[in-house]
Design a protein around this motif. Sequence first.
Motif, PDB file in Angstrom:
ATOM      1  N   SER A  32      27.202   0.776   6.491  1.00 37.00           N
ATOM      2  CA  SER A  32      26.674  -0.562   5.398  1.00 37.00           C
ATOM      3  C   SER A  32      25.015  -0.390   4.447  1.00 37.00           C
ATOM      4  CB  SER A  32      26.400  -2.036   6.314  1.00 37.00           C
ATOM      5  OG  SER A  32      27.265  -2.336   6.518  1.00 37.00           O
ATOM      6  N   GLU A  39      20.200   1.401  -2.414  1.00 32.56           N
ATOM      7  CA  GLU A  39      20.513   0.157  -1.704  1.00 32.56           C
ATOM      8  C   GLU A  39      21.556  -0.496  -2.306  1.00 32.56           C
ATOM      9  OE1 GLU A  39      20.924  -3.520   0.475  1.00 32.56           O
ATOM     10  OE2 GLU A  39      20.077  -3.178  -1.697  1.00 32.56           O
ATOM     11  N   GLU A  40      22.312  -0.698  -4.070  1.00 34.65           N
ATOM     12  CA  GLU A  40      22.112  -1.090  -4.769  1.00 34.65           C
ATOM     13  C   GLU A  40      24.056  -0.077  -4.743  1.00 34.65           C
ATOM     14  OE1 GLU A  40      21.419  -3.945  -5.979  1.00 34.65           O
ATOM     15  OE2 GLU A  40      19.709  -3.979  -5.173  1.00 34.65           O
ATOM     16  N   SER A  42      25.597   0.366  -2.675  1.00 33.37           N
ATOM     17  CA  SER A  42      25.900   0.051  -1.115  1.00 33.37           C
ATOM     18  C   SER A  42      27.024  -1.237  -1.401  1.00 33.37           C
ATOM     19  CB  SER A  42      24.735  -1.017   0.318  1.00 33.37           C
ATOM     20  OG  SER A  42      24.756  -1.406  -0.252  1.00 33.37           O
ATOM     21  N   ARG A  45      25.716  -5.150  -0.717  1.00 34.06           N
ATOM     22  CA  ARG A  45      25.057  -5.391  -2.345  1.00 34.06           C
ATOM     23  C   ARG A  45      26.502  -6.001  -3.870  1.00 34.06           C
ATOM     24  NH1 ARG A  45      22.216  -8.142  -1.650  1.00 34.06           N
ATOM     25  NH2 ARG A  45      21.063  -6.765  -0.674  1.00 34.06           N
ATOM     26  N   GLU A  48      28.111  -8.750  -2.984  1.00 31.85           N
ATOM     27  CA  GLU A  48      27.333  -9.722  -3.567  1.00 31.85           C
ATOM     28  C   GLU A  48      27.704 -10.075  -4.927  1.00 31.85           C
ATOM     29  OE1 GLU A  48      22.783 -11.555  -2.515  1.00 31.85           O
ATOM     30  OE2 GLU A  48      22.829  -9.151  -3.277  1.00 31.85           O
ATOM     31  N   LYS A  49      28.007  -9.056  -5.477  1.00 30.13           N
ATOM     32  CA  LYS A  49      27.726  -8.862  -6.649  1.00 30.13           C
ATOM     33  C   LYS A  49      29.089  -9.789  -7.293  1.00 30.13           C
ATOM     34  CE  LYS A  49      27.844  -5.738 -10.815  1.00 30.13           C
ATOM     35  NZ  LYS A  49      28.205  -4.041 -11.590  1.00 30.13           N
ATOM     36  N   THR A  61      22.267 -10.242   3.178  1.00 31.16           N
ATOM     37  CA  THR A  61      21.276  -9.200   2.799  1.00 31.16           C
ATOM     38  C   THR A  61      21.928  -8.481   2.999  1.00 31.16           C
ATOM     39  OG1 THR A  61      20.003 -11.294   3.853  1.00 31.16           O
ATOM     40  CG2 THR A  61      19.814  -9.597   4.961  1.00 31.16           C
ATOM     41  N   ASN A  62      21.296  -7.200   3.009  1.00 22.98           N
ATOM     42  CA  ASN A  62      22.113  -6.113   3.800  1.00 22.98           C
ATOM     43  C   ASN A  62      21.198  -5.856   5.465  1.00 22.98           C
ATOM     44  OD1 ASN A  62      23.015  -3.543   4.873  1.00 22.98           O
ATOM     45  ND2 ASN A  62      22.667  -2.238   2.355  1.00 22.98           N
TER      46      ASN A  62
END
Length: 200
Positions: A32, A39-40, A42, A45, A48-49, A61-62
């Motif tokens: 995760s 991190e972007e 992962s 994330r 979410e996008k 929230t990661n």
Amino acid sequence: MKKFLILLAGLLFINTGVFASTHILFLGDSLSEGYGLDEEQSFPRLVEKNLKEKKHDVVVTNGGVSGSTSASGVTRLKWHLKKKTDILVLELGANDGLRGLKLAETQKNLLAIIKLAKEKKVKVLLLGLLMPPNYGKQYVAEFEAMYKKIANTEKVAFLPFVLNNVAGKSDLNLPDGIHPNAKGHVLVAKTVTDFVEKNL
């Protein structure tokens, strides 16, 4: 009076905007976290996008922490629950398996995490993981069955294998052969996006 109405409109905007969002917590390990990547890149994330592009009002929230086992899950969840959390996407247990920890303990820990989430009225989505075949047929089978048993017992939404179509493919993984590369995370995100969207 005019100032009051403007203030009221602002408060209504906050209530219908910020608090109406569905807050999703990914509680996981290096998978995760996006090990070896920004991190972007992962998959949480990217999920979410993807969901936002589908017009879903979500905040992700990661909570992925490299090296984490299921034993740390409850403590970490308690910390995250200080903030608004509507959905928990649980991705833990792989490090337990890779370290050869007793499955009974892993199962106990995962159940405790799910129980805490339910007590706090948080919806739980469980991501299943598998062990490499070199760990032996029995252990591999028992590890896979553990997630199915938990999902059935707790009646939570379950994705059998989060790395489906990614695991074992050199072009989709980092040189360690375990963690997905950027392309791999894109595919994982697609799978998880579909799963999460069905359970929003």
